[in-house]
Design a protein around this motif. Structure first.
Motif, mmCIF file in Angstrom:
data_model
loop_
_atom_site.group_PDB
_atom_site.id
_atom_site.type_symbol
_atom_site.label_atom_id
_atom_site.label_comp_id
_atom_site.label_asym_id
_atom_site.label_seq_id
_atom_site.Cartn_x
_atom_site.Cartn_y
_atom_site.Cartn_z
ATOM 1 N N TRP A 76 41.259 38.012 43.559
ATOM 2 C CA TRP A 76 40.490 39.221 43.308
ATOM 3 C C TRP A 76 40.590 39.634 41.837
ATOM 4 C CZ3 TRP A 76 42.561 42.437 48.063
ATOM 5 C CH2 TRP A 76 42.049 41.884 49.241
ATOM 6 N N THR B 241 45.565 35.676 47.330
ATOM 7 C CA THR B 241 44.300 36.386 47.538
ATOM 8 C C THR B 241 44.141 37.507 46.522
ATOM 9 O OG1 THR B 241 44.362 35.866 49.903
ATOM 10 C CG2 THR B 241 42.945 37.684 49.208
ATOM 11 N N LEU C 248 33.529 40.941 40.470
ATOM 12 C CA LEU C 248 34.027 41.969 41.387
ATOM 13 C C LEU C 248 34.308 43.221 40.566
ATOM 14 C CD1 LEU C 248 34.922 42.413 44.388
ATOM 15 C CD2 LEU C 248 37.247 41.864 43.644
ATOM 16 N N HIS D 223 50.508 41.465 48.553
ATOM 17 C CA HIS D 223 49.334 41.654 47.701
ATOM 18 C C HIS D 223 49.741 42.242 46.349
ATOM 19 C CE1 HIS D 223 47.131 41.180 51.538
ATOM 20 N NE2 HIS D 223 46.094 40.832 50.758
ATOM 21 N N ARG E 230 38.880 47.461 48.566
ATOM 22 C CA ARG E 230 39.607 46.456 49.336
ATOM 23 C C ARG E 230 41.073 46.855 49.513
ATOM 24 N NH1 ARG E 230 37.260 40.465 47.717
ATOM 25 N NH2 ARG E 230 35.040 40.996 47.912
ATOM 26 N N LEU F 280 37.219 46.453 44.152
ATOM 27 C CA LEU F 280 38.628 46.091 44.232
ATOM 28 C C LEU F 280 39.445 47.236 44.809
ATOM 29 C CD1 LEU F 280 40.733 43.920 43.591
ATOM 30 C CD2 LEU F 280 40.943 44.901 41.299
ATOM 31 N N ARG G 256 38.410 37.326 39.739
ATOM 32 C CA ARG G 256 36.985 37.639 39.887
ATOM 33 C C ARG G 256 36.644 38.929 39.144
ATOM 34 N NH1 ARG G 256 35.081 37.529 45.905
ATOM 35 N NH2 ARG G 256 33.099 37.842 44.752
ATOM 36 N N THR G 257 37.574 39.871 39.158
ATOM 37 C CA THR G 257 37.336 41.097 38.400
ATOM 38 C C THR G 257 37.233 40.797 36.909
ATOM 39 O OG1 THR G 257 38.531 42.372 40.064
ATOM 40 C CG2 THR G 257 38.231 43.397 37.927
#
Length: 978
Positions: free
Chosen positions: A788, A784, A797, A822, A805, A802, A791-792
């Motif tokens: 992220w 996950t 994102l 993470h 989150r 970010l 996508r950044t």
């Protein structure tokens, strides 16, 4: 792969010698064969009567014992009657070698039949270019007709000077008019008859007999490797209870010692008839008492049928008189009972044709230890046999046969080239067995000088190896040797008695060095002699390697390590030597060519290198390379092709072959071919297991071609295009697949992001990547976080989102325990998105700053182990970034404010609020509050005019910013990103 030792008869087999037959001699000299036959029939009548009485006394009447004993005599009688003289021998037996040398000088046969693979005959002439012991080898790297898992196939037959077969070979090759004929099955038939195949031969011959016996329990010798060892004259009981009985009543520890004491020494001084009949007796005894294993029995009998068939074919083709021939075989096979036995034997044995397997032949170095492992002998027994052989020659004055020109050969003693003397007529062989069996053991006189020399020498050797040995220990070893020999019913201590005494008196409780006393005794008795194949007997590849390395000026054929220093700057010709050494390092076992200084990388040229070379020690490996090609370049290309086109090869494997072809061969042709194949392999893959290796090698190859070639090769452009589409397709599945690791997903993203520019220039569509990311819905925390980050990178994102989150994860007690995973995902994301390094430092710092100890301490070990195991190679990025961000001195830490928490002061905030443009333009007030940034923007825009102010109290640069609002917005974006 054939890793078993094949022992022709399974037990130590005396190999071939034959007693000269009276009948054959009578026919040759005009005597009466009928009278000779009657004399032979009466030869062993007295012995038969005694054995019949003994069987009745022991068993209480006629039974199986009588049949066995009388059958043994029949076997001996049958072999002695044979017109073609059979000479039974035991492999590497000094007594057999001595008897062979004597018999060859007496009989002077014109044809010598030898129990050895018939296809090895052309190699025997090369023995004169070697230093014994060596092994004759048949080798096949590719099979045709055998299971692929058996490859490579290898058969070896070791030869030492103290062996009867070497005496026969040397006599036949160096005596004019003498023919040497090998009559045993070929190397191909060895594997045709292998039990593992369970396959028919497809001929009238035996249906699928096995030629390789069960592998022995002893560990295989390094010099012979995984080769099948052809046992010539391996004579040892197959009946375990019989061997145990002989060892117990002989008061010895192992079979080698029993053979030395009760066969070697008595037969060393025996005449030819006695030697021959005793060896036949032993072979028949072991054969009749062998377990009834149908497979092994069939193998033994088929080998005997094969050999007698070949001999009869040769006799028929050449018209040679059997009386002028000598058949050298193992005693186990000499006492044969097959129908094909003898020149007048019946039966028809069909020999199956060979398969299409292409065999290569050569000589490889052997050693005493390798032979002991192959035949299951005790350590040091072959060295002791070599010492006994030298003593026998000195004591008896027998001149051995040695090949002319061989290393260490004494041509004056070889007897080569002398005109053969006509054999004198001989009477029928008398019964020597009765007297030999009834004769009490001869007690040799104690040789005090020899034993004293041994005792002094072992103490000297023990001192050199760290033992606290003294003169008292030498005396103790001397007396203990005599004591042990007396306890074992012998007056003269054998080397085995002396070895036991030395261990008892010197070794005590511990071994201070690398060698124990038992090993020191073995070295003292002759050591593990290792043979060497001469230059002229090497295959073309090995000779080419030595020729190309000649500029180094080293004796590379000698054993041991040689240090080579290559200064290509002053001697450019050594660069070719460097190329050969790197290829040898790739092809040969570890240690044969080991670089000490220097490395080979794509796009770099060597300047200085240092190598440790041990080509003499690894001579066998170099010789076996010669079976695969005529040059190291050819062999390397073949192996790279074999690796790349293997059905189990992956795209990463093929790319490695491409890199090796470029690195070692500098072959653009081969690299392009293998690269095209890599594209096909990648397109057929349905997993992402090799993604990290693919990314690493593609990056390296791209960097090499971009710096060293004017244009990229066509195959690598196609590979990037196909890889871009391939990984876009697999990306959503990889994010949700439990079998796909975080590292593999990171490698896929790394390939897509790194190759994106090249892929788009070649016609790929970025929308495919965006759709793949949008369709990815991972559940695992690490994946996950990686999504992220992706996508950044794509701009879907923002950093603020970010950061929000991550703050949410830290603030939620239900998700805080997953935060280390993470972080692991963010760490792996640095490979495809290195621009997030500062954010990862921020995320780790926030966790340590915000979490209380009761939360932080429990998952801190998980965080550390996760970072170490999953991202050790990426940790330097975090360390450098942390070193840039954090203060360098401890005193500044209390007042330090992290960059991500900096806020403008009250004055700056007021200015920003007051000067914010009414039209909502972004960045104008911020740049007006920071004139230095405005100066930098002006310099980039090429504006060097005077400053203007918006008003009496306005800051300098405000008018400039107002004239260039687009530049102000770009600068604001840069500041926000930093």
């Amino acid at each position: 792969m054939s890793d078993t030792h094949e022992q022709s008869s399974g037990t130590p087999e005396p190999t071939g010698g034959a007693h000269e037959q009276s009948s054959g001699t009578a026919e040759a000299t005009g005597g009466e064969p009928e009278q000779d036959s009657d004399a032979h029939g009466r030869t062993f009548d007295a012995l038969r009567g005694q054995l019949r009485e003994a069987a009745a006394a022991f068993a209480g009447g006629p039974d199986a014992l009588e049949g066995i004993l009388l059958g043994i005599v029949d076997d001996v009688d049958r072999a002695v009657r044979e017109p073609l003289e059979i000479f039974p021998v035991c492999h590497h037996s000094p007594a057999s070698a001595l008897a062979m040398a004597r018999r060859l000088r007496e009989k002077r046969p014109k044809v010598v039949y030898l129990e050895l693979c018939e296809d090895m005959a052309p190699l025997l002439t090369e023995l004169r270019n070697c230093r014994l012991p060596v092994a004759v080898q048949a080798f096949a790297s590719e099979t045709d007709g055998f299971p692929a898992e058996w490859s490579p196939l290898s058969v070896v037959a070791p030869i030492t000077e103290a062996s009867a077969e070497y005496q026969a070979i040397a006599y036949a090759l160096d005596t004019p008019g003498v023919e040497l004929v090998l009559v045993d099955r070929s190397s191909d038939h060895v594997f045709q008859w292998d039990a593992r195949g369970a396959r028919g031969t497809g001929s009238a011959g035996p249906a699928g007999p096995a030629g390789a016996d069960e592998p022995p329990a002893e560990e295989e010798a390094a010099l012979h490797g995984d080769a099948v060892g052809v046992g010539i004259g391996d004579l040892r009981p197959r009946f375990a209870e019989l061997e145990e009985h002989l060892l117990r009543h002989g008061r010895v520890r192992h079979w080698s010692e029993w053979w030395h004491q009760y066969v070697e020494l008595p037969l060393g001084d025996g005449d030819h008839d006695t030697y021959r009949q005793v060896m036949l007796l032993i072979g028949s005894l072991f054969r009749r008492l062998a377990p009834g294993d149908p497979h092994r029995i069939r193998v033994d009998e088929d080998r005997e049928r094969y050999m007698w068939t070949r001999m009869r074919e040769h006799l028929a083709a050449t018209g040679t008189d059997p009386a002028d021939c000598l058949y050298v075989c193992g005693a186990f096979h000499a006492a044969s009972r097959v129908d094909e036995f003898g020149v007048a034997g019946g039966g028809s044995f069909g020999i199956a044709p060979r398969t299409a397997t292409r065999w290569q032949y050569g000589l490889i170095p052997s050693s005493h230890a390798a032979i002991e492992a192959q035949f299951g002998l005790a350590a040091g027994s072959v060295s002791i046999a070599a010492t006994v052989w030298a003593k026998n020659l000195e004591r008896t004055g027998v001149r051995p046969y040695r090949l002319a020109g061989q290393a260490g050969a004494n041509t004056k003693r070889s007897g080569a080239g002398k005109a053969p003397a006509a054999p004198a007529p001989s009477a029928p062989s008398p019964d020597r067995l009765t007297g030999f069996l009834r004769r009490p053991p001869v007690l040799d006189r104690l040789d005090e000088a020899e034993l004293l020399g041994w005792s002094v020498e072992i103490v000297r050797a023990a001192r050199r190896n760290g033992y606290l040995a003294s003169t008292a220990d030498a005396i103790a070893v001397f007396e203990t040797s005599i004591l042990l020999a007396g306890m074992r019913d012998r007056a003269k201590p054998t080397p085995y008695d002396f070895q036991d005494a030395a261990v008892t008196c010197i070794e005590k409780d511990s071994v201070p060095g690398r060698r124990d006393v038992r090993r020191l005794v073995e070295i003292m008795m002759g050591g593990d002699r290792i043979g060497r194949v001469g230059y002229d007997a090497l295959p073309p590849l090995a000779r080419d390697v030595h020729d190309r390395l000649a500029p180094l000026g080293l004796k590379l054929q000698q054993r041991g390590v040689r240090r080579a220093l290559l200064d290509m700057a002053s001697r450019p010709e050594l660069e070719r030597c460097s190329d050969v050494l790197w290829m040898l390092r790739y092809l040969m076992p570890q240690g044969a060519a080991r670089p000490i200084m220097g490395e080979r990388k794509l796009g770099e040229r060597p300047i200085q290198e240092s190598w440790d070379l041990a080509l003499g020690t690894h001579q066998r490996a170099l010789i076996e390379l010669g079976y695969e090609g005529v040059s190291v370049e050819q062999v390397l290309e073949q192996r790279l092709r074999r690796t790349a086109y293997d059905p189990r090869a992956t795209a990463a494997t093929v790319l490695e072959a491409v890199e090796d072809a470029t690195l070692y061969l500098r072959s653009r042709r081969l690299a392009d071919e293998l690269g095209t194949h890599a594209l096909q392999v990648l397109s057929a893959e349905r997993s992402v297991d090799g993604a990290p290796e693919v990314l690493r090698r593609v990056r390296r190859l791209l960097a090499y071609y971009r710096t060293g070639e004017p244009t990229l090769p066509q195959w690598i452009e196609s590979f990037v295009k196909a890889g871009y589409a391939h990984y876009c397709t697999l990306l959503p599945t990889a994010f949700t697949d439990d079998d796909a690791t975080v590292r593999q997903v990171a490698a896929m993203l790394g390939f897509l992001f790194d190759m994106e520019g090249l892929a788009l220039s070649l016609g790929c569509d970025r929308t495919q990547l965006e759709l793949a990311v949008a369709q990815s819905h991972p559940e695992e925390p690490a994946k996950t976080a990686m999504l992220w980050a992706a996508r950044t990178h794509l701009g879907h994102l923002s950093r603020a989102d970010l950061r929000a989150r991550c703050d949410e994860l830290l603030g939620n007690p239900l998700t805080v325990h997953a935060y280390p995973r993470h972080l692991s995902g963010f760490l792996h994301a640095l490979q495809p998105v290195p621009g997030l390094t500062d954010f990862v430092v921020e995320a780790v710092s926030n966790a340590f700053a915000r979490l209380p100890d009761r939360v932080l301490l429990p998952w801190l070990p998980t965080l550390i182990t996760t970072l170490r195991s999953g991202g050790a190679e990426l940790a330097p990025l975090l360390i450098r970034e942390a070193g840039r961000v954090f203060p360098g001195r401890l005193a500044r830490l209390d007042a330090w404010v992290p960059p991500w928490r900096e806020r403008p002061g009250p004055d700056e905030e007021a200015v920003l609020t007051a000067r914010r443009p009414a039209d909502g333009g972004r960045g104008v007030a911020l740049l007006a509050a920071r004139p230095a940034t405005c100066d930098a923007v002006a310099a980039l825009l090429g504006c060097d005019g005077p400053w203007e102010t918006a008003g009496p109290s306005g800051p300098a640069g405000a008018a400039l910013v107002g004239r260039y609002p687009a530049a102000a917005e770009a600068a604001e974006a840069l500041l926000a990103a930093s």
